[in-house]
Design an enzyme around this catalytic site. Structure first.
Site, PDB file in Angstrom:
ATOM      1  N   ASN A 172      35.131 -19.705  32.538  1.00  0.00           N
ATOM      2  CA  ASN A 172      35.007 -21.154  32.451  1.00  0.00           C
ATOM      3  C   ASN A 172      34.672 -20.790  30.726  1.00  0.00           C
ATOM      4  OD1 ASN A 172      33.121 -23.205  31.643  1.00  0.00           O
ATOM      5  ND2 ASN A 172      33.156 -23.727  33.641  1.00  0.00           N
ATOM      6  N   HIS A 179      31.191 -23.264  27.382  1.00  0.00           N
ATOM      7  CA  HIS A 179      30.499 -23.305  26.411  1.00  0.00           C
ATOM      8  C   HIS A 179      30.669 -22.583  24.988  1.00  0.00           C
ATOM      9  CE1 HIS A 179      27.604 -24.885  29.196  1.00  0.00           C
ATOM     10  NE2 HIS A 179      28.058 -23.806  30.225  1.00  0.00           N
ATOM     11  N   HIS A 198      35.314 -27.893  32.240  1.00  0.00           N
ATOM     12  CA  HIS A 198      35.003 -29.135  32.777  1.00  0.00           C
ATOM     13  C   HIS A 198      34.783 -30.252  31.997  1.00  0.00           C
ATOM     14  CE1 HIS A 198      30.894 -30.923  34.960  1.00  0.00           C
ATOM     15  NE2 HIS A 198      32.002 -31.884  35.166  1.00  0.00           N
ATOM     16  N   ARG A 255      33.093 -33.418  31.122  1.00  0.00           N
ATOM     17  CA  ARG A 255      32.302 -34.082  31.551  1.00  0.00           C
ATOM     18  C   ARG A 255      32.220 -35.482  30.885  1.00  0.00           C
ATOM     19  NH1 ARG A 255      27.632 -30.785  33.614  1.00  0.00           N
ATOM     20  NH2 ARG A 255      26.500 -32.603  33.864  1.00  0.00           N
ATOM     21  N   ARG A 302      30.081 -33.621  26.417  1.00  0.00           N
ATOM     22  CA  ARG A 302      29.128 -33.098  25.664  1.00  0.00           C
ATOM     23  C   ARG A 302      29.718 -31.440  25.235  1.00  0.00           C
ATOM     24  NH1 ARG A 302      24.863 -31.299  30.448  1.00  0.00           N
ATOM     25  NH2 ARG A 302      24.923 -33.479  30.672  1.00  0.00           N
ATOM     26  N   GLU A 347      37.605 -29.157  36.167  1.00  0.00           N
ATOM     27  CA  GLU A 347      36.481 -29.536  36.931  1.00  0.00           C
ATOM     28  C   GLU A 347      36.242 -30.939  36.764  1.00  0.00           C
ATOM     29  OE1 GLU A 347      32.984 -27.208  36.237  1.00  0.00           O
ATOM     30  OE2 GLU A 347      33.855 -25.581  37.051  1.00  0.00           O
ATOM     31  N   THR A 369      25.808 -28.051  36.371  1.00  0.00           N
ATOM     32  CA  THR A 369      25.871 -28.824  37.581  1.00  0.00           C
ATOM     33  C   THR A 369      24.827 -28.281  38.465  1.00  0.00           C
ATOM     34  OG1 THR A 369      28.225 -28.486  36.902  1.00  0.00           O
ATOM     35  CG2 THR A 369      27.796 -28.975  39.310  1.00  0.00           C
ATOM     36  N   GLU A 418      34.664 -24.195  46.909  1.00  0.00           N
ATOM     37  CA  GLU A 418      33.979 -23.256  45.927  1.00  0.00           C
ATOM     38  C   GLU A 418      32.627 -23.258  46.307  1.00  0.00           C
ATOM     39  OE1 GLU A 418      34.771 -23.337  41.835  1.00  0.00           O
ATOM     40  OE2 GLU A 418      33.128 -22.393  41.124  1.00  0.00           O
ATOM     41  N   HIS A 451      28.974 -20.047  39.663  1.00  0.00           N
ATOM     42  CA  HIS A 451      27.777 -20.621  39.048  1.00  0.00           C
ATOM     43  C   HIS A 451      26.680 -19.610  38.836  1.00  0.00           C
ATOM     44  CE1 HIS A 451      24.809 -23.349  37.338  1.00  0.00           C
ATOM     45  NE2 HIS A 451      26.010 -24.304  37.376  1.00  0.00           N
TER      46      HIS A 451
END
Ligand code: PXP
Length: 247
Positions: free
Chosen positions: A10, A13, A46, A48, A52, A73, A104, A154, A193
């Site tokens: 992922n 970030h 993801h 969003r 962000r 996502e 999340t 998941e 996660h």
């Protein structure tokens, strides 16, 4: 018999850091291609509602530049469904989304949202996008995934990763039980996660788990050892746990 465990990296970030200054560096797409070369089996991003971290343009560029599958996502909103249907990523993972949350928090309440979720799952299924639901490791959520026709779940590993001592064992057991139940119900089981070098092994050793999605820890660790090295170490810890499980 334990099949190959896929690693989805992922890259959200990387975009968080980029967006802190508003320019183009560091580029999450470059991170995705680095992750591919380091052995990622897929890339997860993801998009969003508040944009962000990952942007619409990042998704467009990932779709054209990636060699490995993209797992998008997304919240169950009509805006996100339109975007998914336009890009047709390999997979879409439906996640809960609250504007004020930092990440999340908790899984999707599939059992309590059957009516809302049903058209999203069926539109994604019809478009040939592999749908997964990001859920808490609970039987009723697994059963909801079955009744919605989602082929994949998941399992949220956040509570396990955040806990310590006996509570961590208890949280791990919930994941282990749910992974078995998912298999019995005919669901493909993924997990993710909060996973780290320390917490990944026990989850990787679960025979029914086919894919782990890992982001924040790898991007943080990349500051110290580089992204390539962080991914390779994660991959090797996963493989080692898997090999010990089947030995
Ligand atoms: N899986 C899902 C569905 C997520 O929403 C996230 C976080 O965006 C992850 C996996 C990865 O979590 P982390 O960044 O803590 O590794």
């Amino acid at each position: 018999m334990t099949g190959k465990l896929r690693l989805g990296v992922n890259i959200d970030h990387v975009a968080t850091i980029r967006n802190a200054r508003g320019g183009g560096h560091p580029d999450p797409v470059q991170a995705a291609t680095t992750a591919e070369r380091a052995g990622a089996d897929g890339i997860t991003a993801h998009l969003r509602e508040d944009r962000r971290h990952i942007s619409d343009d990042d998704i467009a560029r990932l779709m054209t530049q990636l060699q490995v599958p993209l797992n998008l996502e997304m919240a169950a909103t009509s805006e996100m469904l339109d975007i998914a249907l336009r890009h047709k990523p390999h997979a879409a993972c439906i996640v809960p989304e609250k504007r004020e949350e930092r990440t999340t928090e908790g899984g999707l309440n599939a059992a309590g949202g059957l009516q809302h979720l049903a058209p999203y799952v069926s539109a994604l299924n019809d478009a040939g996008i592999r749908v997964s639901l990001f859920i808490e490791p609970e039987r009723r959520q697994l059963e909801a995934a079955v009744s919605l026709g989602a082929p994949v779940v998941e399992l949220h590993t956040g509570a396990y990763c955040d806990a310590i001592g006996l509570e961590q064992d208890r949280q791990f057991q919930r994941i282990a039980d749910a992974a078995i139940a998912a298999g019995e119900l005919g669901l493909e089981c993924h997990a993710g996660h909060g996973l780290t070098f320390e917490t990944v092994g026990r989850v990787a050793a679960l025979a029914n788990v086919r894919e782990l999605n890992i982001g924040h820890f790898l991007i943080g660790e990349a500051i110290f050892s580089g992204l390539d090295s962080a991914i390779k170490r994660m991959r090797s810890l996963m493989d080692q746990a898997r090999a010990e499980r089947s030995a």
